[in-house]
Enzyme design. Structure first.
Site, PDB file in Angstrom:
ATOM      1  CD  GLU A   1      -5.850   5.786   0.152  1.00  0.00           C
ATOM      2  OE1 GLU A   1      -4.994   6.672   0.354  1.00  0.00           O
ATOM      3  OE2 GLU A   1      -5.983   4.794   0.884  1.00  0.00           O
TER       4      GLU A   1
ATOM      5  CG  HIS B   1       0.305   6.308  -0.661  1.00  0.00           C
ATOM      6  ND1 HIS B   1      -0.656   7.127  -1.214  1.00  0.00           N
ATOM      7  CD2 HIS B   1      -0.323   5.612   0.325  1.00  0.00           C
ATOM      8  CE1 HIS B   1      -1.814   6.930  -0.584  1.00  0.00           C
ATOM      9  NE2 HIS B   1      -1.647   6.011   0.355  1.00  0.00           N
TER      10      HIS B   1
ATOM     11  CG  HIS C   1      -1.830   1.170   1.352  1.00  0.00           C
ATOM     12  ND1 HIS C   1      -3.159   1.125   0.993  1.00  0.00           N
ATOM     13  CD2 HIS C   1      -1.611   2.435   1.783  1.00  0.00           C
ATOM     14  CE1 HIS C   1      -3.712   2.319   1.194  1.00  0.00           C
ATOM     15  NE2 HIS C   1      -2.794   3.136   1.690  1.00  0.00           N
ATOM     16  CD  GLU C   2       1.549   3.681   3.732  1.00  0.00           C
ATOM     17  OE1 GLU C   2       1.802   4.758   3.160  1.00  0.00           O
ATOM     18  OE2 GLU C   2       0.475   3.484   4.352  1.00  0.00           O
TER      19      GLU C   2
END
Lengths: 501, 501
Positions: free
Chosen positions: B294, B268, B264-265
């Protein structure tokens, strides 16, 4: 006046906040930053430097200080407010008397010189960096010229890191010291060298780190207000007196590297952590000078953690951690190994006895250059001649000669080295005073207890931060001015016993 | 104009440098800082915030922008200079239209509300924080009032994080989405729940971290321009587009925690790392909105690393790393476990299907409060009623009900949640477009190759930074405005196959 004092405190706190932010950006660069971050980090540091410089030379700040100086004179000698105003005055004068344009010129020149030096040292070619170093010498003299009231051309440069110190104070001290050190070194090195194979074995890095951290925690370094990381060169930095961090570097085949750099940096850090909380956020919340700072790193590294009482406590523990390496090595062999004295070429690897000889050579050469008695083009020969006469060794190359240290190539000429030896002298002076007050300190250390020594240093030195300049602090602590006698007595006792001289 | 453009760029770069320094101080606080450092760090952050605010609202900056706006209109549509000027204008307006005094009032209020919330949540006593939350609602409406041209009271608040987005755009999208999601959830949860004991075993933390880092390196996260650390809550931060760092948190008894927060990170972070180097140092060098950001974290976390092709490549490797845990677990069992769908109370633990239902409840309640259709004192009942009707579950307490998320208690009401679901919708939209261009992406992923997908995202989305606002970017990438259809198609295909619906 109340209101003006508040305004001054608030302006100084703002400058301190930015300086501390810069310190964090630097720390991160040396411990964590990925390679890609370098370019932007350079920009960010330059922007913060510009902002803190603008705030430091703001005319409103100068006016506020001028308005408050007469008020400071009405306050008692030990008043924190008075110290804040006087230190602000000194810092403001220094910042404003050196023109911003000149600072820009120096910064750019030094950055270029540094790159030239890296190249010149790698190629062992002093000529490559000589022209740049000649400019550095000119700029150093020019920097000094903004303080025409100085008694000696080097004094303003020394004052930057060792405020209150002058060539007039330092020269006789160093001359005394050299006179005594050379014969000690000669007596020791005429004997067979100490056997130090035991400390050159394989030591797992994590175990080394864990042992070092255990020791400095016991000494009084507060991990709730600090941390240890790894970096290419060990250093101490602080973002407040409640966040003082150290770094170390570890070699798996050399026990000396990590352990003694850890106790050294912890000495610096305990000084900063020990500053009175009442000074936090003010311009007084840091160590008072390079020399006093170095006295603490040297005291904890050499006087304490290279001492016999310390290892009488810790050597059995070290043997437990490294049984295959030290299980069959006697305490005496180990103690001699970590205190091996030898004539050598490299300052940073030097032992307690010879270290100051290295430093004083550099100090004398700096002064000679600043006084225009020595031309930069003759620096290599002058360097080698002094190594021959003082240490009895001759560098095989300028790379391990006059291009050995970064200082002259990454900064000004003058003021870069004296702090190391001032620190050593002061470590003996302060430790001697602590012993007078608490003669049982060695016995305490033998039991792994450091709180009496730490407490005495905190009360007498650390707590004051920058409240007193070094000469005044020394006077207050010892009741007299600086002298080499206690340091020499310490060295003679320790190495006299070790080498039966 | 040349000269004025340079002046503007230089002012914006200075602001960016300080913002990035603030980000480093924050990162350090959450990853490394010893407890003792907190107080001084707060001061340092406040000082930097004040300085960057002063620079951001400087009248000279405003004048420069006004002078340059007509020039921007003469430049081509895709001109970087024009974008820099227009984005500067928008940022400047936002900074100057909200009075500094009001910002101070909000900051203090939010800090107090946050502390009240911590207490209220721990005691499960909404009444404790209710009065503060009522003030937050008033202040949120007041913040909106500085933008009287807005069509809806929430629009200026949404615009802060999702610039270009409005209630008018979001409401119909969310309404569509809910209509489709509820029956999917019902169909799935009427079946027996997926068995997920296999991911709740003991997994050594270092092995989890090593596996996650291996995966994101393969995906394209550049460790030469970033690093991963641990923190209490995972986050991404950047100090330049060449230093973009992520953090994760690890649980030794839950495989989901570290791995999916890492991908997830990394999503980003790859967005920020992928920005065109030509934008570095300018006001365009960051992601364009919370929603688009996102979309990338969700795309890499859900669409890629919760997908079947991904695990067809990586599951055998995972079994090798954790043989006792996964050796006897089939790929199908594992795949069902990491995609388990269930009606639940906690947003952050929710699966792909139900997650948006949680978010949309919050969005609707925010809007109702801002429109004064819902009073704060009735928030707990309204919350519970929506959980009952949308998710078919009822919170046992307000702590796991309307006090669950920090957002309203650590910020304004309005604009805090929509980005999560906008991101999900966009992840489907963008992934669909990437598939149109490169239908073999799933096959590539099955072979552990991510460069085609990563390259497409970089060229079409990442590279532009803030050059285009989200609606314009979406138009450019997809040729139309935002729609939920591709995201719903993705969900239906994936979960239709998993649950035979």
């Amino acid at each position: 006046m109340e209101e003006k004092v508040k305004q001054l405190a608030s302006r100084l706190a703002e400058i301190a906040d930015i300086t501390n932010a810069q310190a964090l950006l630097n720390w991160d660069q040396l411990t964590n930053m990925p390679n890609g971050g370098a370019e932007a980090r350079g920009r960010q540091l330059a922007t913060l430097a510009k902002i803190s410089h603008d705030l430091s030379v703001a005319p409103e700040l100068g006016q506020l200080i001028e308005d408050l100086l007469p008020y400071a004179d009405t306050l008692p000698d030990t008043s924190q407010e008075a110290a804040m105003i006087r230190v602000a005055k000194k810092d403001y004068d220094r910042e404003t008397r050196i023109p911003g344009e000149f600072v820009g010129k120096i910064t750019e020149h030094i950055s270029n010189t540094y790159m030239k030096w890296v190249e010149a040292r790698a190629q062992n070619n002093f000529e490559l960096v000589r022209p740049a170093l000649e400019t550095t010498l000119e700029l150093s003299r020019e920097a000094s010229s903004f303080f025409p009231e100085a008694a000696h051309v080097a004094d303003p440069l020394i004052d930057i890191s060792d405020n209150g110190m002058t060539v007039g104070i330092i020269r006789p001290l160093f001359s005394d010291l050299r006179k005594e050190l050379v014969p000690i070194m000669q007596a020791i090195t005429s004997q067979a060298p100490a056997e130090d194979a035991c400390i050159k074995q394989y030591f797992p890095e994590d175990d080394q780190i864990a042992f070092g951290e255990k020791v400095i925690r016991a000494m009084g370094y507060d991990f709730e207000r600090g941390r240890q990381d790894r970096s290419a060169h060990p250093f101490t930095t602080r973002f407040s007196i409640n966040d003082v961090r150290i770094t170390t570097r570890v070699k798996s085949d050399d026990f000396l590297e990590a352990f003694f750099s850890t106790t050294h940096e912890a000495g610096h850090a305990m000084y900063e952590q020990g500053i009175d909380q009442a000074l936090e956020g003010s311009n007084l919340a840091s160590g008072t000078s390079a020399g006093v700072h170095e006295s603490q790193s040297r005291l904890w590294e050499n006087v304490v953690s290279r001492g016999k009482p310390f290892w009488e406590c810790y050597y059995p523990q070290l043997q437990e951690i490294f049984p295959s390496q030290f299980g069959n090595v006697s305490m005496d062999t180990f103690y001699r190994a970590i205190n091996k004295v030898q004539r050598s070429l490299i300052r940073t690897d030097a032992d307690e006895v010879t270290y100051n000889l290295h430093v004083m050579i550099r100090f004398d050469l700096e002064i000679d250059m600043l006084e225009e008695k020595l031309e930069v083009r003759h620096l290599p020969e002058a360097w080698n001649e002094r190594y021959r006469s003082d240490l009895g060794v001759l560098p095989a190359s300028d790379a391990e000669g006059c291009m050995q240290d970064v200082h002259w190539y990454g900064g000004l000429i003058g003021g870069a080295f004296q702090g190391y030896t001032l620190g050593n002298i002061l470590s003996g002076l302060f430790y001697g005073k602590a012993l007078e007050a608490h003669p049982d300190i060695p016995e305490q250390i033998r039991q792994g207890k450091f709180d009496v020594l730490h407490g005495w240093l905190k009360d007498n030195i650390y707590a004051h931060g920058r409240k007193f300049e070094a000469p005044e602090l020394i006077q207050r602590v010892t009741g007299s001015s600086m002298t080499t006698a206690p340091y020499l007595a310490y060295l003679k006792a320790k190495f006299g016993e070790l080498y039966q001289i």
